[in-house]
Design a protein around this motif. Structure first.
Motif, short mmCIF file in Angstrom:
data_model
loop_
_atom_site.label_atom_id
_atom_site.label_comp_id
_atom_site.label_asym_id
_atom_site.label_seq_id
_atom_site.Cartn_x
_atom_site.Cartn_y
_atom_site.Cartn_z
N LYS A 25 -16.65 -28.58 -12.56
CA LYS A 25 -15.41 -28.47 -13.33
C LYS A 25 -15.40 -27.28 -14.29
CE LYS A 25 -14.56 -33.43 -12.97
NZ LYS A 25 -15.63 -33.62 -11.99
N GLN A 26 -16.40 -26.44 -14.24
CA GLN A 26 -16.47 -25.28 -15.11
C GLN A 26 -15.29 -24.33 -14.82
OE1 GLN A 26 -18.83 -24.57 -17.56
NE2 GLN A 26 -17.50 -22.86 -18.07
N LEU A 27 -14.61 -23.92 -15.87
CA LEU A 27 -13.48 -23.01 -15.71
C LEU A 27 -13.96 -21.56 -15.73
CD1 LEU A 27 -10.88 -24.73 -18.06
CD2 LEU A 27 -11.28 -25.09 -15.61
N GLY A 28 -13.18 -20.68 -15.09
CA GLY A 28 -13.54 -19.28 -15.01
C GLY A 28 -12.32 -18.43 -14.73
N PRO A 29 -12.50 -17.26 -14.13
CA PRO A 29 -11.37 -16.34 -13.93
C PRO A 29 -10.43 -16.73 -12.79
CG PRO A 29 -13.39 -15.38 -13.07
CD PRO A 29 -13.80 -16.63 -13.78
N GLU A 30 -10.81 -17.73 -11.97
CA GLU A 30 -9.94 -18.18 -10.91
C GLU A 30 -9.25 -19.48 -11.33
OE1 GLU A 30 -9.84 -18.67 -6.06
OE2 GLU A 30 -11.70 -18.15 -7.05
N MET A 31 -7.94 -19.48 -11.28
CA MET A 31 -7.15 -20.62 -11.79
C MET A 31 -7.38 -21.88 -10.97
SD MET A 31 -3.05 -20.66 -12.44
CE MET A 31 -2.15 -22.16 -12.79
N LYS A 32 -7.47 -23.04 -11.67
CA LYS A 32 -7.70 -24.31 -11.01
C LYS A 32 -6.72 -25.41 -11.42
CE LYS A 32 -12.66 -23.41 -10.45
NZ LYS A 32 -14.02 -23.83 -10.83
N SER A 33 -5.94 -25.18 -12.46
CA SER A 33 -5.03 -26.22 -12.93
C SER A 33 -3.84 -26.37 -11.99
CB SER A 33 -4.53 -25.92 -14.34
OG SER A 33 -3.82 -24.71 -14.38
N THR A 34 -3.34 -27.59 -11.88
CA THR A 34 -2.21 -27.86 -10.98
C THR A 34 -0.88 -27.96 -11.73
OG1 THR A 34 -2.71 -30.23 -11.17
CG2 THR A 34 -3.61 -29.07 -9.26
N GLY A 35 -0.93 -28.08 -13.04
CA GLY A 35 0.30 -28.21 -13.81
C GLY A 35 0.05 -28.00 -15.28
N GLU A 36 1.06 -28.30 -16.09
CA GLU A 36 0.93 -28.08 -17.53
C GLU A 36 1.86 -29.01 -18.28
OE1 GLU A 36 3.97 -24.42 -18.38
OE2 GLU A 36 2.17 -23.96 -17.21
N ALA A 37 1.51 -29.21 -19.55
CA ALA A 37 2.36 -30.00 -20.45
C ALA A 37 2.61 -29.17 -21.70
CB ALA A 37 1.67 -31.31 -20.82
N ILE A 38 3.67 -29.50 -22.40
CA ILE A 38 3.99 -28.81 -23.65
C ILE A 38 3.85 -29.80 -24.81
CG2 ILE A 38 6.47 -29.31 -23.59
CD1 ILE A 38 6.97 -26.49 -24.69
N ARG A 39 3.38 -29.30 -25.93
CA ARG A 39 3.25 -30.14 -27.13
C ARG A 39 3.71 -29.32 -28.32
NH1 ARG A 39 0.20 -35.10 -28.75
NH2 ARG A 39 -0.58 -35.03 -26.61
N PHE A 40 4.54 -29.91 -29.17
CA PHE A 40 5.02 -29.23 -30.37
C PHE A 40 4.26 -29.76 -31.60
CE2 PHE A 40 8.53 -29.00 -27.38
CZ PHE A 40 8.92 -27.67 -27.49
N ILE A 41 3.82 -28.85 -32.47
CA ILE A 41 3.19 -29.26 -33.72
C ILE A 41 3.85 -28.51 -34.87
CG2 ILE A 41 0.97 -29.82 -32.65
CD1 ILE A 41 -0.10 -27.14 -33.76
N LYS A 42 3.84 -29.12 -36.04
CA LYS A 42 4.50 -28.50 -37.19
C LYS A 42 3.59 -27.51 -37.90
CE LYS A 42 7.83 -32.19 -38.08
NZ LYS A 42 8.30 -33.24 -39.01
N ASP A 43 2.28 -27.81 -37.91
CA ASP A 43 1.35 -26.91 -38.60
C ASP A 43 -0.02 -27.01 -37.97
OD1 ASP A 43 -0.11 -29.17 -39.83
OD2 ASP A 43 1.70 -29.40 -41.04
N LEU A 44 -0.92 -26.15 -38.42
CA LEU A 44 -2.24 -26.06 -37.82
C LEU A 44 -3.18 -27.18 -38.27
CD1 LEU A 44 -2.76 -22.18 -38.04
CD2 LEU A 44 -1.79 -23.55 -36.19
N GLU A 45 -2.70 -28.06 -39.13
CA GLU A 45 -3.51 -29.21 -39.54
C GLU A 45 -3.33 -30.38 -38.57
OE1 GLU A 45 -5.59 -28.96 -42.19
OE2 GLU A 45 -4.86 -26.88 -42.23
#
Length: 939
Positions: A902-922
């Motif tokens: 499962k090690q990630l590298g320069p060749e893409m392996k993800s099948t999708g994505e999600a979005i998350r909204f945050i108000k601040d870096l805390e």
């Protein structure tokens, strides 16, 4: 019964990020349902965490919530809006499970929300394996011998009682997750444990395997008066033993006797009526014993399924759209046929053509993966082809796959190793279809192939005919092929590339094309009308074949063709379909006739009412060329369809066909590492030292010059295909030899790799004069992790003003220097406050839809109108609405390949994505991600 007027607002639950087993088809279904309800004046709210989909665009829903798919999110929406009903049948297993959990928590009751389109009891009956089995017994539908198990001990006892081979089917999962076949006693313990862990209720069905039986699916619709219609019958080319999502499928069913089909229909209707009182779509899977045509039920899904999108595109019957109307009270005879506009939806479609679906796999992204196909789905996408015959559709589907094949064989890529072929026939993988053809070409008897594969003899006879036609063609040269025989070859789906290869003697594709034009052998286009031409169709939805009558008459309007992105795969996903849809909408809004060419049945772009004209055809040069010759468009948009469309740019340029937006030459500068680096040097923009090699020996010289570690990659690829980071000569030699073996004719790019550097990227729109920077994103993971696999934060959270200034300066400089008209994505590496440009892509990127959703700005629509030349950037008033930060987080499907590193590298392996909204870096979510980044950087 007319619609229920008490339902004024509906919440549609989406399917979340794309994963193997639950993918693009649910974006299509959800989008259709939302538009269908809006047509009825109903306010539509959507919850989905996937930013890459059209479903989460404001053109689809009245209120879109890009929130996590949890009960907490649902309750917040119900507190904010008055929702009358929830429709959970369009979002796959994710939506059904969430609806069920919310029901158990009493959330729907608390807020007075009705569940429409299905009832919870029906979900329970179909997803709980024991309840389903018992229900089938009660209504007299056959099932395989089985026992339920909620523990390891119960599973062992069930196996001992039933005997091997066995199937393990976990409850409440999708895509066969955690399931599988067990042939030997020694393998059972591991398989049972995996199944129990995969089920959210820790429950599996241990079932007798009927490997080798034939497999079928029926798509049904039912209304409130208990009327049931069969939309489509689908037959699997592959027998039982391979998940339907990994099977080649054919519609309508080809090898069923009428008696067996009628039995299957009756059983499916009985099953649908028995599972509960609901109106909507349903998918039923059966297995048939080829010896006596006895039938057993495999499963029933009381919702829109993966196959519903395929069935909709195959028949022209919009299942999700009609199912949504049924859910709010309409009956089938009260709804208009969307294709004919003169008949009702209470009819069963009739096909005068054949559909073939072939799955698309990405095993190359999962080194060391078990590539044998079984009960657990492994495909990442699919293509669909339409032909007058099975064999024509099959060849067109092979041309659609984007794997370098020109059809079913006859293209110089045959396997001639008999041992490998026979092993591949017995142990099915992504290439078994091609191996069947190779075996026949080598003279392996058809009966031997049938015994090993259990593929029905009818299908094998069809493929054998191709072999015979190839042998006959070799008797001729290009100039003496009889016209009738030439015509037969084209009717059987042979591409000009295949014919030129079979003729040999240096014959080219263009020469074959010109010869058949001389003989008057041209493609004609037939309309998909749902009723075998019994009624005239109002919807321009076409496929090609070779006959006399052409049903596609070009209008005298100015036209724009948008090239689609082909099958879904890792590195080229739903984001590009999102872009294509907005390209079509922008062309329409700008007064052009919009024409779509694509072969992906899962997508919104291939909905028959999205473009003014849809050609459901392979994005394959021969097909694209002939559509262009017929339609004579103002130009072709290639920027929006990912690498599939972009690869057509050279051909379009070569044949003098106008490319809308950035020119071919400027796109080529960005792809050609030598030309691009020269440009960067002239502009004074820093870049890693690089070199180009054509073989391993040359690569060693380049690596010595640029210095290890080096990033090795081919040119003209997407999703980091073939990329690797190497630190010594031995690893470099191995990487280069493999890369050139996988992508013959390519050149190897070798860049010095900036170790321990940060990575960021920009997306911009340029109109030839002004540049608007759409967004700057900082990656959580460091350089060396593919951007598609890295979490990214918008706007940057930890980059200095100096670094941001450099990124903005380089983005503007490059956009102008490349004469970009439209979109530009740039990848940066940052080390010691110095910004390096890694690459620039003058096209739609994976990230623009994410930025568009985060800022609530229709960036693709703006870019498309700039490409079309109808607007300049100054014509748009762009106001960003993001407060705080948006985070793009990749989602993986490693659970389908537990044996893979499962090690990630320069060749893409993800099948999708999600979005998350945050108000601040805390925000705790962000803090956790940032800690992971620190761990990467410290390694």
């Amino acid at each position: 019964m007319p619609k229920d007027t008490s339902i004024k607002s509906v919440l549609i639950i989406g399917s979340g990020p794309i994963i193997i087993g639950q993918a693009v088809e649910f974006d299509y279904s959800g989008s259709q349902a939302a538009l269908s309800l809006k047509d009825e004046g109903i306010e539509v709210s959507i919850i989905n965490s996937n930013p890459a989909t059209i479903m989460t665009d404001n053109v689809i829903g009245d209120h879109v919530y890009l929130w996590p798919l949890t009960c907490e999110s649902v309750e917040k929406i119900l507190q904010e809006r008055h929702i009358d009903a929830v429709l959970p049948t369009m979002g796959g297993q994710t939506a059904l499970n969430l609806a069920k959990e919310a029901e158990e928590r009493g959330i729907w009751k608390k807020y007075g929300v009705r569940i429409i389109g299905v009832d919870i009891a029906a979900i329970e009956k179909t997803e709980n394996r024991e309840e389903f089995r018992q229900l089938m017994v009660d209504i007299g539908v056959g099932v395989a011998p089985s026992k339920i198990a909620n523990s390891f001990l119960e599973g062992k006892e069930a196996a001992q009682e039933i005997g091997f081979p066995l199937v393990i089917r976990p409850s409440y999962t999708m895509g066969g997750s955690g399931g599988g076949f067990v042939h030997k006693k020694e393998d059972f313990d591991v398989a049972l444990s995996r199944g129990l862990q995969a089920s959210p209720t820790h429950e599996v069905l241990v079932e007798k395997a009927v490997i080798g039986w034939k497999e079928y699916e029926l798509e049904l619709l039912r209304d409130n008066k208990d009327n049931v219609i069969i939309i489509c019958s689908i037959e699997n080319f592959d027998p039982m033993g391979i998940h339907t999502g990994d099977s080649i499928t054919v519609a309508p069913a080809m090898t069923l006797s009428d008696r067996c089909y009628q039995d299957m229909r009756n059983q499916a209707i009985t099953m649908m009526r028995a599972i509960g009182n609901f109106a909507g779509g349903c998918n039923v899977q059966f297995s048939v014993n080829p010896a006596d045509e006895s039938i057993i039920a495999i499963e029933i899904n009381p919702r829109v399924s993966r196959s519903s999108a395929l069935a909709s595109k195959a028949t022209g019957y919009p299942i999700a759209k009609i199912a949504a109307k049924l859910a709010i009270g309409y009956n089938l005879d009260e709804i208009e046929n969307q294709i004919t506009k003169t008949t009702s939806a209470y009819f069963e479609p009739t096909l005068d053509y054949v559909i073939v679906k072939i799955p698309r796999w990405n095993f190359d992204k999962f080194k060391g993966a078990n590539m044998e196909l079984g009960l657990q789905m492994k495909a990442v996408g699919e293509v669909m082809a339409i032909g007058r015959t099975f064999i024509e559709a099959l060849q067109k589907a092979c041309q659609s796959l984007e794997i370098g094949r020109a059809g079913l064989g006859a293209d110089g890529r045959q396997n001639r190793n008999l041992d490998e072929i026979m092993y591949g026939l017995e142990h099915p993988s992504w290439n078994r279809l091609f191996l069947v053809k190779d075996a026949m070409t080598l003279g392996v008897p058809m009966e031997s192939i049938r015994k090993v594969t259990k593929i029905d003899k009818w299908f094998l006879l069809q493929i054998q005919e191709l072999v015979q036609l190839e042998q006959e063609l070799k008797r001729y040269s290009l100039n003496n092929i009889p016209k009738e025989f030439f015509f037969t070859l084209k009717q059987k789906g042979f591409s000009d590339v295949q014919i030129s290869w079979l003729l040999g003697n240096g014959t080219t594709e263009d020469e074959v094309y010109e010869r058949r034009k001389e003989l008057g052998i041209k493609r004609v286009y037939k309309m998909v009308d749902t009723c075998a031409a019994e009624f005239p169709a109002q919807t321009p939805y076409y496929y090609s074949t070779f006959e006399d009558e052409n049903e596609s008459t070009p209008s005298d309007r100015k036209k724009i063709i948008v090239l689609g992105s082909g099958p879904n795969r890792i590195g080229q996903g739903i984001e590009f379909d999102y872009s294509c849809v907005h390209g079509l909408l922008a062309a329409k809004e700008s007064g052009f006739e919009s024409i779509m060419i694509n072969c992906n049945p899962e997508t919104v772009s291939t909905d028959f009412n999205m473009a003014d004209k849809l050609y459901f055809e392979p994005v394959f040069w021969e097909h694209v060329r002939e559509i262009i010759e017929l339609e004579k468009p103002e130009g072709v948009i290639v920027q929006l369809g990912g690498q599939t469309a972009l690869k057509m740019a050279e051909k379009l340029h070569q044949y003098g066909i106008k490319i809308i937006g950035t020119s071919y030459d400027n796109m080529d500068i960005a792809e050609d590492r030598g030309r691009f680096s020269d440009l960067l040097k002239d502009l004074g923009i820093p870049y890693p030292n690089y070199g180009v090699a054509e073989d391993a020996e040359e690569a060693l010289v380049v690596a010595k010059k640029v210095g290890y570690p080096v990033l090795v990659r081919p040119s003209y690829v997407l999703g980091g295909q073939g990329m690797s980071i190497v630190i010594n000569d031995e690893d470099l030699e191995t990487a280069v030899v493999k890369l050139l073996g996988d992508l013959p004719g390519n050149r190897v790019l070798i860049d010095h790799f900036l170790d321990r550097a940060e990575e960021a990227e920009s997306d911009s729109i340029c109109d030839g004069e002004d540049v608007h920077i759409v967004g700057l994103m900082e990656h959580i993971e460091p350089a060396g992790i593919h951007s598609g696999d890295s979490s990214a934060v918008l706007p940057p959270f930890n980059l200095s003003d100096n670094v941001i200034r450099q990124m903005e300066e380089y983005s503007i400089k490059l956009a102008k220097a490349l004469n970009v008209i439209g979109l530009l994505n740039i990848q940066f590496a940052i080390k010691d406050e110095k910004v390096y440009v890694i690459e620039a892509n003058p096209r739609a990127s994976r990230t623009v839809p994410f930025i568009a959703k985060a800022y609530d700005v229709p960036y693709i629509n703006i870019a498309a109108k700039v490409m079309l030349g109808v607007n300049k950037l100054k014509d748009f008033k762009i106001e960003r609405k993001l407060v705080g930060y948006a985070i793009k987080e990749p989602v993986f499907s490693f659970d389908k390949f537990p044996e893979v590193e499962k090690q990630l590298g320069p060749e893409m392996k993800s099948t999708g994505e999600a979005i998350r909204f945050i108000k601040d870096l805390e925000d705790p979510y962000f803090v956790k991600l940032y800690k992971e980044k620190s761990m990467y950087l410290s390694k």
